[in-house]
Scaffold this motif. Sequence first.
Motif, mmCIF file in Angstrom:
data_model
loop_
_atom_site.group_PDB
_atom_site.id
_atom_site.type_symbol
_atom_site.label_atom_id
_atom_site.label_comp_id
_atom_site.label_asym_id
_atom_site.label_seq_id
_atom_site.Cartn_x
_atom_site.Cartn_y
_atom_site.Cartn_z
ATOM 1 N N ALA A 323 -88.928 -83.967 -12.763
ATOM 2 C CA ALA A 323 -88.375 -82.629 -12.933
ATOM 3 C C ALA A 323 -88.652 -81.725 -11.736
ATOM 4 O O ALA A 323 -87.743 -81.071 -11.214
ATOM 5 C CB ALA A 323 -88.924 -81.999 -14.213
ATOM 6 N N VAL A 324 -89.897 -81.669 -11.304
ATOM 7 C CA VAL A 324 -90.247 -80.767 -10.202
ATOM 8 C C VAL A 324 -89.550 -81.193 -8.914
ATOM 9 O O VAL A 324 -89.017 -80.355 -8.166
ATOM 10 C CB VAL A 324 -91.775 -80.721 -10.020
ATOM 11 N N GLU A 325 -89.523 -82.485 -8.654
ATOM 12 C CA GLU A 325 -88.856 -82.997 -7.457
ATOM 13 C C GLU A 325 -87.372 -82.628 -7.463
ATOM 14 O O GLU A 325 -86.812 -82.217 -6.440
ATOM 15 C CB GLU A 325 -89.025 -84.513 -7.393
ATOM 16 N N PHE A 326 -86.735 -82.767 -8.624
ATOM 17 C CA PHE A 326 -85.322 -82.412 -8.738
ATOM 18 C C PHE A 326 -85.120 -80.916 -8.482
ATOM 19 O O PHE A 326 -84.181 -80.518 -7.786
ATOM 20 C CB PHE A 326 -84.804 -82.789 -10.123
ATOM 21 N N GLY A 327 -86.006 -80.091 -9.039
ATOM 22 C CA GLY A 327 -85.897 -78.654 -8.817
ATOM 23 C C GLY A 327 -85.993 -78.297 -7.347
ATOM 24 O O GLY A 327 -85.236 -77.452 -6.847
ATOM 25 N N LYS A 328 -86.915 -78.946 -6.646
ATOM 26 C CA LYS A 328 -87.066 -78.677 -5.204
ATOM 27 C C LYS A 328 -85.832 -79.134 -4.425
ATOM 28 O O LYS A 328 -85.407 -78.472 -3.474
ATOM 29 C CB LYS A 328 -88.316 -79.373 -4.684
ATOM 30 N N ALA A 329 -85.254 -80.257 -4.840
ATOM 31 C CA ALA A 329 -84.058 -80.754 -4.159
ATOM 32 C C ALA A 329 -82.893 -79.790 -4.332
ATOM 33 O O ALA A 329 -82.119 -79.553 -3.397
ATOM 34 C CB ALA A 329 -83.703 -82.142 -4.689
ATOM 35 N N CYS A 330 -82.762 -79.216 -5.526
ATOM 36 C CA CYS A 330 -81.700 -78.235 -5.745
ATOM 37 C C CYS A 330 -81.936 -76.975 -4.916
ATOM 38 O O CYS A 330 -80.995 -76.422 -4.316
ATOM 39 C CB CYS A 330 -81.604 -77.888 -7.227
ATOM 40 N N GLU A 331 -83.180 -76.507 -4.877
ATOM 41 C CA GLU A 331 -83.486 -75.309 -4.084
ATOM 42 C C GLU A 331 -83.198 -75.536 -2.606
ATOM 43 O O GLU A 331 -82.766 -74.615 -1.904
ATOM 44 C CB GLU A 331 -84.940 -74.888 -4.291
ATOM 45 N N ALA A 332 -83.431 -76.746 -2.125
ATOM 46 C CA ALA A 332 -83.155 -77.038 -0.715
ATOM 47 C C ALA A 332 -81.673 -76.895 -0.398
ATOM 48 O O ALA A 332 -81.291 -76.700 0.762
ATOM 49 C CB ALA A 332 -83.628 -78.448 -0.381
ATOM 50 N N ARG A 333 -80.832 -76.955 -1.435
ATOM 51 C CA ARG A 333 -79.392 -76.756 -1.270
ATOM 52 C C ARG A 333 -78.947 -75.377 -1.762
ATOM 53 O O ARG A 333 -77.767 -75.140 -1.981
ATOM 54 C CB ARG A 333 -78.634 -77.859 -1.997
ATOM 55 N N GLY A 334 -79.922 -74.475 -1.969
ATOM 56 C CA GLY A 334 -79.589 -73.092 -2.301
ATOM 57 C C GLY A 334 -79.288 -72.839 -3.756
ATOM 58 O O GLY A 334 -78.678 -71.815 -4.090
ATOM 59 N N VAL A 335 -79.728 -73.731 -4.653
ATOM 60 C CA VAL A 335 -79.474 -73.556 -6.086
ATOM 61 C C VAL A 335 -80.816 -73.543 -6.824
ATOM 62 O O VAL A 335 -81.576 -74.518 -6.760
ATOM 63 C CB VAL A 335 -78.588 -74.683 -6.644
ATOM 64 N N ILE A 336 -81.098 -72.445 -7.515
ATOM 65 C CA ILE A 336 -82.369 -72.301 -8.229
ATOM 66 C C ILE A 336 -82.167 -72.728 -9.679
ATOM 67 O O ILE A 336 -81.340 -72.161 -10.401
ATOM 68 C CB ILE A 336 -82.863 -70.842 -8.181
ATOM 69 N N VAL A 337 -82.920 -73.737 -10.113
ATOM 70 C CA VAL A 337 -82.911 -74.187 -11.499
ATOM 71 C C VAL A 337 -84.328 -74.020 -12.046
ATOM 72 O O VAL A 337 -85.221 -73.537 -11.360
ATOM 73 C CB VAL A 337 -82.427 -75.644 -11.609
ATOM 74 N N ARG A 338 -84.553 -74.432 -13.284
ATOM 75 C CA ARG A 338 -85.854 -74.184 -13.919
ATOM 76 C C ARG A 338 -86.501 -75.496 -14.361
ATOM 77 O O ARG A 338 -86.204 -76.017 -15.432
ATOM 78 C CB ARG A 338 -85.673 -73.248 -15.113
ATOM 79 N N PRO A 339 -87.380 -76.056 -13.517
ATOM 80 C CA PRO A 339 -88.092 -77.269 -13.920
ATOM 81 C C PRO A 339 -89.238 -76.943 -14.885
ATOM 82 O O PRO A 339 -89.900 -75.914 -14.760
ATOM 83 C CB PRO A 339 -88.655 -77.814 -12.599
ATOM 84 N N PHE A 340 -89.468 -77.847 -15.833
ATOM 85 C CA PHE A 340 -90.626 -77.807 -16.705
ATOM 86 C C PHE A 340 -91.417 -79.077 -16.397
ATOM 87 O O PHE A 340 -91.010 -80.176 -16.817
ATOM 88 C CB PHE A 340 -90.207 -77.754 -18.175
ATOM 89 N N PRO A 341 -92.500 -78.969 -15.630
ATOM 90 C CA PRO A 341 -93.187 -80.153 -15.118
ATOM 91 C C PRO A 341 -93.495 -81.180 -16.202
ATOM 92 O O PRO A 341 -94.026 -80.857 -17.258
ATOM 93 C CB PRO A 341 -94.474 -79.567 -14.522
ATOM 94 N N GLY A 342 -93.114 -82.406 -15.909
ATOM 95 C CA GLY A 342 -93.391 -83.504 -16.822
ATOM 96 C C GLY A 342 -92.398 -83.661 -17.944
ATOM 97 O O GLY A 342 -92.438 -84.666 -18.670
ATOM 98 N N ASP A 343 -91.486 -82.713 -18.113
ATOM 99 C CA ASP A 343 -90.546 -82.754 -19.232
ATOM 100 C C ASP A 343 -89.087 -82.838 -18.777
ATOM 101 O O ASP A 343 -88.378 -83.780 -19.093
ATOM 102 C CB ASP A 343 -90.731 -81.536 -20.140
ATOM 103 N N GLY A 344 -88.616 -81.819 -18.098
ATOM 104 C CA GLY A 344 -87.213 -81.810 -17.721
ATOM 105 C C GLY A 344 -86.845 -80.561 -16.962
ATOM 106 O O GLY A 344 -87.705 -79.788 -16.525
ATOM 107 N N VAL A 345 -85.548 -80.341 -16.818
ATOM 108 C CA VAL A 345 -85.023 -79.217 -16.041
ATOM 109 C C VAL A 345 -83.941 -78.533 -16.864
ATOM 110 O O VAL A 345 -83.043 -79.183 -17.397
ATOM 111 C CB VAL A 345 -84.430 -79.687 -14.697
ATOM 112 N N ARG A 346 -84.051 -77.204 -16.959
ATOM 113 C CA ARG A 346 -83.029 -76.397 -17.626
ATOM 114 C C ARG A 346 -82.142 -75.752 -16.568
ATOM 115 O O ARG A 346 -82.652 -75.175 -15.593
ATOM 116 C CB ARG A 346 -83.694 -75.322 -18.478
ATOM 117 N N VAL A 347 -80.844 -75.833 -16.779
ATOM 118 C CA VAL A 347 -79.887 -75.286 -15.815
ATOM 119 C C VAL A 347 -78.927 -74.360 -16.556
ATOM 120 O O VAL A 347 -78.198 -74.790 -17.459
ATOM 121 C CB VAL A 347 -79.101 -76.393 -15.104
#
Length: 367
Positions: A323-347
Amino acid sequence: MTDTGRHQPPLRLTRADLDALPNYVPGRSPADLARELGLAEAIKLASNEVPYGPLPGVVEAVAEAVAGSHRYPDMGVVALRQALAERYGVDADRIATGCGSVALAEHLVRATCLPGDELLYSWRSFEAYPIIAATSGATSVRVPNDAGHGHDLDAMAAAVTDRTRMVLVCNPNNPTGTAVRRAELDRFLDAVPDDVLVVIDEAYREFVTDPEVPDGLTYLDRPNVAVLRTLSKAWGLAGLRIGWLVAAPEVAAAVRKVVTPFSTSMAAQAGALAALAQADEVERRCALVVAERDRVTEALRKFVPDVPESQANFVWLPLGERAVEFGKACEARGVIVRPFPGDGVRVTIGTPAENDAFLAAAEAALA
């Protein structure tokens, strides 16, 4: 003068148990991320806001109210409570308002729980629940979500003890978007003792399209049921912070007694009244969100097949440790999402263009 305390450890002035609490995480500023990446702008899909701006008439109503901001607002919130009562077909004495539905959840715990009493809820669910429990002196009882990322109501019913004073059912659930259907909710309510308050948190009710997901207001014939709603999401008043609840008259009266005085501001009351006059426009905007929600879900399932069906204005990616890695990858492309470490990502579902940018970032991160 000699500083005799200079080398002494500082005395503890706050509760030690709060150290274990997570901080409530607001969405990152898109302006900050844009500056960091050297972009003209960044996209924020982390806070479940509706992207279409204030409803017609809201800005004008708020501006007019601000002209009288040297006066206190109506502490009884009479006009707004009456407008809500008329719109939703309930008595005004069953309604209380506050600084968002989360504040009303906190006031309900204060009105029901003494230190050591139990507050029961599904987990993962709304991240404010454990904070509310701890700061009120209640004991959190977390029941794990089921395999479909939703409430396991049978397990929740089994977890009720003689110390349970309040149960929170987040429907649709934040952050997973899953929803409880009528048959299972009926069975659950039948199983919960009458002296336990069941609070149905419906912050995202306006985005529900599944006809089997019940409207919590239909359960108000049960004295131990309360319903939370907000004007922050579909009604576009996130920046004004206003929520409302409906409950038995004595429960609503208890909440009005413990609510922070004047916490429903003059601007919030005026904005809410103006927004409630725009129900047709709210319905139109919600339909746009739902159409995009379905499109985004279908696209994401090509990469994450177990994305659950959402009944809210966001989607959930059950990525676990990624989840956290995915969130960072999205931010690197200018998109802020909401990771919940160890669980998932809310968009959050945004405009079609914003959603396209997210899907491109998601594909790059997952493919």
